[in-house]
Design a protein around this motif. Structure first.
Motif, PDB file in Angstrom:
ATOM      1  N   ALA A 161       0.866  -1.187   0.000  1.00 23.45           N
ATOM      2  CA  ALA A 161       0.000   0.000   0.000  1.00 23.45           C
ATOM      3  C   ALA A 161       0.892   1.224   0.000  1.00 23.45           C
ATOM      4  CB  ALA A 161      -0.924   0.010   1.221  1.00 23.45           C
ATOM      5  N   SER A 162       0.296   2.370  -0.249  1.00 28.81           N
ATOM      6  CA  SER A 162       1.081   3.605  -0.257  1.00 28.81           C
ATOM      7  C   SER A 162       1.435   4.005   1.169  1.00 28.81           C
ATOM      8  CB  SER A 162       0.289   4.728  -0.922  1.00 28.81           C
ATOM      9  OG  SER A 162      -0.779   5.134  -0.082  1.00 28.81           O
ATOM     10  N   PRO A 163       2.578   4.665   1.365  1.00 31.99           N
ATOM     11  CA  PRO A 163       2.936   5.133   2.705  1.00 31.99           C
ATOM     12  C   PRO A 163       1.866   6.043   3.299  1.00 31.99           C
ATOM     13  CG  PRO A 163       4.831   5.245   1.248  1.00 31.99           C
ATOM     14  CD  PRO A 163       3.659   4.916   0.385  1.00 31.99           C
ATOM     15  N   ALA A 164       1.230   6.878   2.476  1.00 27.90           N
ATOM     16  CA  ALA A 164       0.191   7.777   2.980  1.00 27.90           C
ATOM     17  C   ALA A 164      -0.975   6.985   3.560  1.00 27.90           C
ATOM     18  CB  ALA A 164      -0.295   8.697   1.854  1.00 27.90           C
ATOM     19  N   TYR A 165      -1.373   5.913   2.881  1.00 27.39           N
ATOM     20  CA  TYR A 165      -2.465   5.087   3.400  1.00 27.39           C
ATOM     21  C   TYR A 165      -2.065   4.440   4.722  1.00 27.39           C
ATOM     22  CZ  TYR A 165      -5.715   1.221   3.958  1.00 27.39           C
ATOM     23  OH  TYR A 165      -6.637   0.339   4.472  1.00 27.39           O
ATOM     24  N   LEU A 166      -0.837   3.930   4.801  1.00 29.71           N
ATOM     25  CA  LEU A 166      -0.395   3.226   5.999  1.00 29.71           C
ATOM     26  C   LEU A 166      -0.171   4.172   7.172  1.00 29.71           C
ATOM     27  CD1 LEU A 166       2.068   0.696   4.330  1.00 29.71           C
ATOM     28  CD2 LEU A 166      -0.233   0.235   5.212  1.00 29.71           C
ATOM     29  N   VAL A 167       0.114   5.430   6.886  1.00 30.22           N
ATOM     30  CA  VAL A 167       0.242   6.422   7.962  1.00 30.22           C
ATOM     31  C   VAL A 167      -1.133   6.723   8.562  1.00 30.22           C
ATOM     32  CG1 VAL A 167       0.722   8.855   8.437  1.00 30.22           C
ATOM     33  CG2 VAL A 167       2.390   7.478   7.182  1.00 30.22           C
ATOM     34  N   ARG A 169      -3.709   4.708   8.589  1.00 25.36           N
ATOM     35  CA  ARG A 169      -4.304   3.512   9.182  1.00 25.36           C
ATOM     36  C   ARG A 169      -3.221   2.689   9.852  1.00 25.36           C
ATOM     37  NH1 ARG A 169      -9.106   2.530   6.119  1.00 25.36           N
ATOM     38  NH2 ARG A 169      -9.492   0.773   7.539  1.00 25.36           N
ATOM     39  N   THR A 170      -3.584   1.916  10.848  1.00 25.72           N
ATOM     40  CA  THR A 170      -2.606   1.031  11.473  1.00 25.72           C
ATOM     41  C   THR A 170      -2.239  -0.071  10.487  1.00 25.72           C
ATOM     42  OG1 THR A 170      -3.573   1.418  13.652  1.00 25.72           O
ATOM     43  CG2 THR A 170      -2.151  -0.516  13.407  1.00 25.72           C
ATOM     44  N   PRO A 171      -0.973  -0.190  10.107  1.00 24.18           N
ATOM     45  CA  PRO A 171      -0.588  -1.209   9.117  1.00 24.18           C
ATOM     46  C   PRO A 171      -0.948  -2.608   9.598  1.00 24.18           C
ATOM     47  CG  PRO A 171       1.193   0.372   9.444  1.00 24.18           C
ATOM     48  CD  PRO A 171       0.187   0.641  10.509  1.00 24.18           C
ATOM     49  N   PRO A 172      -1.388  -3.479   8.703  1.00 23.74           N
ATOM     50  CA  PRO A 172      -1.708  -4.850   9.110  1.00 23.74           C
ATOM     51  C   PRO A 172      -0.447  -5.603   9.500  1.00 23.74           C
ATOM     52  CG  PRO A 172      -1.761  -4.648   6.723  1.00 23.74           C
ATOM     53  CD  PRO A 172      -1.587  -3.266   7.247  1.00 23.74           C
ATOM     54  N   THR A 173      -0.531  -6.351  10.587  1.00 20.14           N
ATOM     55  CA  THR A 173       0.603  -7.159  11.042  1.00 20.14           C
ATOM     56  C   THR A 173       0.323  -8.646  10.923  1.00 20.14           C
ATOM     57  OG1 THR A 173      -0.213  -7.042  13.325  1.00 20.14           O
ATOM     58  CG2 THR A 173       1.408  -5.370  12.623  1.00 20.14           C
ATOM     59  N   ALA A 174      -0.914  -8.993  10.588  1.00 20.85           N
ATOM     60  CA  ALA A 174      -1.314 -10.383  10.370  1.00 20.85           C
ATOM     61  C   ALA A 174      -2.390 -10.388   9.290  1.00 20.85           C
ATOM     62  CB  ALA A 174      -1.834 -11.015  11.661  1.00 20.85           C
ATOM     63  N   ALA A 226      -2.509   5.813  -5.398  1.00 25.50           N
ATOM     64  CA  ALA A 226      -3.324   6.970  -5.020  1.00 25.50           C
ATOM     65  C   ALA A 226      -3.786   6.912  -3.572  1.00 25.50           C
ATOM     66  CB  ALA A 226      -4.541   7.065  -5.949  1.00 25.50           C
ATOM     67  N   GLY A 227      -3.436   5.831  -2.868  1.00 22.72           N
ATOM     68  CA  GLY A 227      -3.795   5.732  -1.459  1.00 22.72           C
ATOM     69  C   GLY A 227      -5.175   5.174  -1.205  1.00 22.72           C
ATOM     70  N   GLN A 248       4.706   0.447  -0.200  1.00 19.69           N
ATOM     71  CA  GLN A 248       5.406  -0.178   0.928  1.00 19.69           C
ATOM     72  C   GLN A 248       4.846  -1.580   1.149  1.00 19.69           C
ATOM     73  OE1 GLN A 248       5.709   2.354   4.407  1.00 19.69           O
ATOM     74  NE2 GLN A 248       5.637   0.565   5.791  1.00 19.69           N
ATOM     75  N   LEU A 249       5.750  -2.562   1.305  1.00 26.28           N
ATOM     76  CA  LEU A 249       5.327  -3.942   1.516  1.00 26.28           C
ATOM     77  C   LEU A 249       4.790  -4.151   2.929  1.00 26.28           C
ATOM     78  CD1 LEU A 249       8.239  -5.935  -0.198  1.00 26.28           C
ATOM     79  CD2 LEU A 249       6.054  -5.237  -1.184  1.00 26.28           C
ATOM     80  N   VAL A 250       3.750  -4.991   3.023  1.00 26.22           N
ATOM     81  CA  VAL A 250       3.209  -5.391   4.324  1.00 26.22           C
ATOM     82  C   VAL A 250       3.008  -6.900   4.304  1.00 26.22           C
ATOM     83  CG1 VAL A 250       2.083  -3.177   4.774  1.00 26.22           C
ATOM     84  CG2 VAL A 250       0.822  -4.982   3.583  1.00 26.22           C
ATOM     85  N   LEU A 251       2.875  -7.484   5.480  1.00 26.76           N
ATOM     86  CA  LEU A 251       2.595  -8.916   5.630  1.00 26.76           C
ATOM     87  C   LEU A 251       3.658  -9.802   4.969  1.00 26.76           C
ATOM     88  CD1 LEU A 251      -1.286  -8.914   5.026  1.00 26.76           C
ATOM     89  CD2 LEU A 251      -0.060  -8.820   7.207  1.00 26.76           C
TER      90      LEU A 251
END
Length: 295
Positions: A161-167, A169-174, A226-227, A248-251
């Motif tokens: 997801a975009s860094p703006a979106y992750l800022v 919202r709390t980034p998913p950890t699972a 675009a977030g 930015q990569l997550v999970l």
């Protein structure tokens, strides 16, 4: 024989006439002439299309072998075994083909001026006989077959997801955290989507309803940039954006095993030099590109 096989592959005489560029009456007459010559019915014409009789099935099996032998003789006579020359049909997934295979193909054409290539970029599975394909690039596990497969590398399936979106919202950890996020999927917004991950050796299937569904990976990536939410893509599709910091990569700990990438072609007694030259040329270059774009 060629007209007969084309009619069977197309499923109707009218489709065969369009594919062959012949009048429908000519195609119908040639098939009828063949049946008269053999004194046997080969095809049954029904509302569902063309169906082979028992005699037709036996004849088609033999005709394929005979025509392949004839093509082999013509390739030898045309010099395809003495120097790389002639036409090749190559297929690959749309985005991978555009980003990686097309640049290599253009370099190959410069090096081998007597070879011409038809590059079919499609996300559907093509068939070597039906689509008259010489070489195919496939991503994912391959079924058992008589085809020759050369492994090029692997590709990850990543979530980002975009860094703006992750800022915001709390980034998913699972994987289960996706249920509380905006997710961009390829399914209908009215249908439930499922993404599969791995945790401690076990598959984890996460179902959710996306608020935005798109039909192409390009559109999903645009929305992610675009977030608009979290997207899932093959690593090569987003590598430049991740390296540039706009995705930015997550999970990452939960990603499934990387998917293999192969170049496959039909097994033959003798490979035409155009095919051997193509395989030898593109394999090391595609391997280098996969390494260069790996995340």
């Amino acid at each position: 024989m060629s007209v007969m096989l084309t009619a069977v592959e197309c499923g109707s005489l009218s489709k065969a006439s369009r594919k062959l560029g012949l009048p429908l009456a000519t195609v119908s007459r040639k098939v009828s002439d063949l049946e008269s010559h053999l004194k046997a019915d080969l095809l049954v014409r029904s509302s569902k299309g063309l169906e082979l009789t028992a005699a037709g099935r036996s004849y088609v099996t033999a005709a394929k072998i005979i025509l392949e032998q004839l093509n082999e003789a013509e390739r030898a006579a045309a010099g395809e075994y003495t120097e790389p020359k002639g036409d090749l049909v190559v297929t690959a997934p749309t985005m991978f083909g555009r980003l990686h295979l097309l640049p290599v193909v253009m370099t190959f054409l410069s090096a081998f001026p007597e070879v011409s290539i038809e590059l079919m970029l499609t996300d559907r599975i093509t068939h070597f006989l039906d689509d008259q394909v010489d070489v195919a690039l496939r991503i994912g596990d391959l079924p058992d077959s008589s085809l020759i497969a050369t492994r090029l590398g692997t590709i990850r399936r990543v979530t980002c997801a975009s860094p703006a979106y992750l800022v915001a919202r709390t980034p998913p950890t699972a994987p289960e955290d996706l249920a509380s996020h905006e997710v961009i999927s390829f399914d209908s917004v009215s249908a439930q989507s499922t993404w599969r991950y791995w945790s401690e050796g076990n598959e984890v299937a996460v179902s959710f309803r996306s608020r935005l569904s798109v039909s192409t990976i390009d559109a999903a990536i645009d929305a992610g940039l675009a977030g608009a939410g979290i997207i899932r893509a093959m690593s090569y599709q987003v590598a430049d954006f991740v390296r540039g910091g706009v995705l930015q990569l997550v999970l990452e700990p939960f990603e499934p095993a990387p998917r293999p990438v192969h170049l496959i072609y039909d097994k033959q007694n003798r490979l035409p030099l155009k095919l051997r030259a193509f395989v030898d040329f593109v394999v090391p270059r595609l391997r280098d590109r996969l390494i260069a774009t790996a995340l």
